[in-house]
Design a protein around this motif. Structure first.
Motif, PDB file in Angstrom:
ATOM      1  N   ASP A 231       3.162   3.635  14.369  1.00  0.00           N
ATOM      2  CA  ASP A 231       3.519   2.671  15.412  1.00  0.00           C
ATOM      3  C   ASP A 231       4.924   2.983  15.913  1.00  0.00           C
ATOM      4  N   PHE A 232       5.000   3.460  17.151  1.00  0.00           N
ATOM      5  CA  PHE A 232       6.277   3.946  17.685  1.00  0.00           C
ATOM      6  C   PHE A 232       7.326   2.837  17.832  1.00  0.00           C
ATOM      7  N   ARG A 233       6.889   1.594  17.841  1.00  0.00           N
ATOM      8  CA  ARG A 233       7.849   0.495  17.994  1.00  0.00           C
ATOM      9  C   ARG A 233       8.765   0.375  16.786  1.00  0.00           C
ATOM     10  N   PHE A 234       8.300   0.895  15.633  1.00  0.00           N
ATOM     11  CA  PHE A 234       9.059   0.742  14.393  1.00  0.00           C
ATOM     12  C   PHE A 234       9.957   1.966  14.197  1.00  0.00           C
ATOM     13  N   LEU A 235      11.213   1.829  14.547  1.00  0.00           N
ATOM     14  CA  LEU A 235      12.214   2.896  14.365  1.00  0.00           C
ATOM     15  C   LEU A 235      11.711   4.256  14.877  1.00  0.00           C
ATOM     16  N   ALA A 236      11.128   4.234  16.065  1.00  0.00           N
ATOM     17  CA  ALA A 236      10.553   5.423  16.712  1.00  0.00           C
ATOM     18  C   ALA A 236       9.542   6.120  15.808  1.00  0.00           C
ATOM     19  N   SER A 237       8.909   5.306  14.944  1.00  0.00           N
ATOM     20  CA  SER A 237       7.889   5.824  14.027  1.00  0.00           C
ATOM     21  C   SER A 237       8.383   7.066  13.282  1.00  0.00           C
ATOM     22  N   SER A 238       9.640   7.019  12.902  1.00  0.00           N
ATOM     23  CA  SER A 238      10.196   8.157  12.162  1.00  0.00           C
ATOM     24  C   SER A 238       9.590   8.181  10.760  1.00  0.00           C
ATOM     25  N   MET A 239       9.459   9.398  10.222  1.00  0.00           N
ATOM     26  CA  MET A 239       8.784   9.539   8.924  1.00  0.00           C
ATOM     27  C   MET A 239       9.797   9.554   7.791  1.00  0.00           C
ATOM     28  N   GLY A 240       9.872   8.440   7.075  1.00  0.00           N
ATOM     29  CA  GLY A 240      10.671   8.368   5.859  1.00  0.00           C
ATOM     30  C   GLY A 240       9.757   8.525   4.662  1.00  0.00           C
ATOM     31  N   SER A 241      10.293   8.220   3.468  1.00  0.00           N
ATOM     32  CA  SER A 241       9.491   8.431   2.263  1.00  0.00           C
ATOM     33  C   SER A 241       8.303   7.470   2.172  1.00  0.00           C
ATOM     34  N   VAL A 242       8.452   6.253   2.716  1.00  0.00           N
ATOM     35  CA  VAL A 242       7.320   5.312   2.633  1.00  0.00           C
ATOM     36  C   VAL A 242       6.210   5.722   3.608  1.00  0.00           C
ATOM     37  N   ALA A 243       6.598   6.102   4.827  1.00  0.00           N
ATOM     38  CA  ALA A 243       5.576   6.556   5.792  1.00  0.00           C
ATOM     39  C   ALA A 243       4.833   7.770   5.231  1.00  0.00           C
ATOM     40  N   GLY A 244       5.589   8.712   4.671  1.00  0.00           N
ATOM     41  CA  GLY A 244       4.968   9.913   4.105  1.00  0.00           C
ATOM     42  C   GLY A 244       4.067   9.586   2.922  1.00  0.00           C
ATOM     43  N   GLU A 245       4.522   8.649   2.090  1.00  0.00           N
ATOM     44  CA  GLU A 245       3.728   8.274   0.920  1.00  0.00           C
ATOM     45  C   GLU A 245       2.433   7.565   1.346  1.00  0.00           C
ATOM     46  N   LYS A 246       2.542   6.693   2.334  1.00  0.00           N
ATOM     47  CA  LYS A 246       1.341   5.974   2.791  1.00  0.00           C
ATOM     48  C   LYS A 246       0.319   6.947   3.379  1.00  0.00           C
ATOM     49  N   ILE A 247       0.812   7.899   4.141  1.00  0.00           N
ATOM     50  CA  ILE A 247      -0.102   8.882   4.734  1.00  0.00           C
ATOM     51  C   ILE A 247      -0.741   9.734   3.636  1.00  0.00           C
ATOM     52  N   THR A 248       0.080  10.148   2.662  1.00  0.00           N
ATOM     53  CA  THR A 248      -0.459  10.966   1.561  1.00  0.00           C
ATOM     54  C   THR A 248      -1.532  10.194   0.787  1.00  0.00           C
ATOM     55  N   ARG A 249      -1.255   8.924   0.506  1.00  0.00           N
ATOM     56  CA  ARG A 249      -2.249   8.123  -0.229  1.00  0.00           C
ATOM     57  C   ARG A 249      -3.536   7.953   0.576  1.00  0.00           C
ATOM     58  N   ALA A 250      -3.394   7.811   1.903  1.00  0.00           N
ATOM     59  CA  ALA A 250      -4.598   7.678   2.751  1.00  0.00           C
ATOM     60  C   ALA A 250      -5.421   8.974   2.705  1.00  0.00           C
ATOM     61  N   ILE A 251      -4.704  10.111   2.721  1.00  0.00           N
ATOM     62  CA  ILE A 251      -5.416  11.402   2.661  1.00  0.00           C
ATOM     63  C   ILE A 251      -6.139  11.514   1.314  1.00  0.00           C
ATOM     64  N   GLU A 252      -5.413  11.178   0.225  1.00  0.00           N
ATOM     65  CA  GLU A 252      -6.010  11.310  -1.112  1.00  0.00           C
ATOM     66  C   GLU A 252      -7.197  10.359  -1.286  1.00  0.00           C
ATOM     67  N   MET A 253      -7.103   9.179  -0.675  1.00  0.00           N
ATOM     68  CA  MET A 253      -8.234   8.243  -0.736  1.00  0.00           C
ATOM     69  C   MET A 253      -9.439   8.831   0.011  1.00  0.00           C
ATOM     70  N   ALA A 254      -9.160   9.440   1.172  1.00  0.00           N
ATOM     71  CA  ALA A 254     -10.247  10.051   1.945  1.00  0.00           C
ATOM     72  C   ALA A 254     -10.933  11.144   1.128  1.00  0.00           C
ATOM     73  N   THR A 255     -10.136  11.947   0.422  1.00  0.00           N
ATOM     74  CA  THR A 255     -10.718  13.034  -0.377  1.00  0.00           C
ATOM     75  C   THR A 255     -11.549  12.451  -1.525  1.00  0.00           C
ATOM     76  N   ALA A 256     -10.967  11.464  -2.236  1.00  0.00           N
ATOM     77  CA  ALA A 256     -11.649  10.892  -3.404  1.00  0.00           C
ATOM     78  C   ALA A 256     -12.943  10.186  -3.012  1.00  0.00           C
ATOM     79  N   GLU A 257     -12.954   9.522  -1.859  1.00  0.00           N
ATOM     80  CA  GLU A 257     -14.130   8.729  -1.465  1.00  0.00           C
ATOM     81  C   GLU A 257     -15.016   9.483  -0.471  1.00  0.00           C
ATOM     82  N   ARG A 258     -14.725  10.755  -0.288  1.00  0.00           N
ATOM     83  CA  ARG A 258     -15.456  11.626   0.644  1.00  0.00           C
ATOM     84  C   ARG A 258     -15.601  10.978   2.036  1.00  0.00           C
ATOM     85  N   ARG A 259     -14.446  10.627   2.567  1.00  0.00           N
ATOM     86  CA  ARG A 259     -14.390  10.070   3.916  1.00  0.00           C
ATOM     87  C   ARG A 259     -13.797  11.094   4.874  1.00  0.00           C
TER      88      ARG A 259
END
Ligand SMILES: [Zn+2]
Length: 283
Positions: A123-151
């Motif tokens: 969401d670009f409204r939030f600090l120009a959607s810059s990627m900090g450690s939480v944004a990166g971690e959330k994306i990584t967890r979403a990817i890992e969930m997709a792999t684990a659940e075959r999504r």
């Protein structure tokens, strides 16, 4: 003869900018005044010139996910000020209040045209959607969930780049997300990126451009450094349309440019098609 032309009484009060705040928006591209209802019906695309206004994460979810299928994950992950950057947390709190989000990325499970999907939306409204450690971690967890659940996986990107307040910790997210994506690809599962205006910096240089299919919205700006920096560094004039979605499609870096009106159907078709193939192989 008067030097300045006086406005006639009939003109007063007719200025289009005088419309009540919040009901009308002026299109930054063609200056047409567009009402909120029409904008909402058209996924915030100008009816006159097709300019794509910024969409918030909740609006993207409504546009892309099948109704009532989105289920958020890691909603409460919050940034800490590891490097002690001055006023960082105050700034983050301000954006939390303004956007109603905890961080610049929203992630979760959903279905897109029936295809089981993990989705991440910046969401670009939030600090120009810059990627900090939480944004990166959330994306990584979403990817890992997709792999684990075959999504299938869809990441909707928009970013000013890595978050400078977190220094090297931000840059480390590039490697972390890319590693998770490699494991997702090893599992034979599909990944689609949707690039929106603007996608730049560390996000472009990592997960945004690693999709099996790279989709972009019309006329959006995609690049690593901005055009001014590139011009000043290379001392060369840039070609017309440099760093637009259309330019990148012509040069093979973007696979397709999609209007918002048919984004869900096309993503759903691609996900269903690729998931069918990957699950056949896994069986
Ligand atoms: Zn317009």
């Amino acid at each position: 003869m008067p030097i300045f032309k006086r406005r006639s009484i009939s003109q007063l009060g007719k200025k289009k900018d005088n419309v009540p705040e919040g009901l009308w928006k002026k299109c930054p591209s063609c200056s047409e005044m567009v009402d909120e209802i029409t904008l909402k019906q058209r996924h915030r695309v100008c009816h006159k010139c097709d300019y794509h206004f910024t969409l918030s994460a909740p609006e993207r979810i409504e546009m892309l996910c099948d109704p009532d299928t989105f289920e958020e994950i890691d909603a409460n992950l919050e940034t800490v000020n590891t490097l002690g950057f001055k006023d960082y947390l105050e700034k983050v709190k301000g954006y939390q209040k303004k956007t109603g989000l905890k961080e610049a990325v929203v992630t979760g499970r959903c279905e897109i045209a029936g295809a089981p999907t993990a989705i991440g939306i910046m969401d670009f409204r939030f600090l120009a959607s810059s990627m900090g450690s939480v944004a990166g971690e959330k994306i990584t967890r979403a990817i890992e969930m997709a792999t684990a659940e075959r999504r299938g996986l869809v990441l909707v990107c928009a970013s000013g780049g890595a978050r400078m307040h977190e220094g090297i910790l931000s840059l480390m997210q590039m490697a972390k997300t890319s590693g998770a994506l490699a494991r997702h690809a090893d599992a034979g599962l599909p990944y689609i990126t949707v690039l929106t205006h603007p996608t730049t910096g560390g996000v472009t240089a990592s997960f945004a451009t690693l999709g099996d299919v790279i989709v972009a919205e019309p006329k959006c700006m995609i690049g690593f450094a901005g055009p001014r920096v590139v011009k000043e560094t290379t001392h060369q004039d840039l070609p017309p349309g440099f760093q637009t979605a259309e330019f990148l499609k012509e040069h093979g870096l973007v696979d397709m440019i999609l209007d918002r009106s048919n984004m869900r159907d096309t993503l759903g078709f691609l996900l269903n098609f690729m998931l069918k193939g990957s699950n056949k192989k896994a069986a």
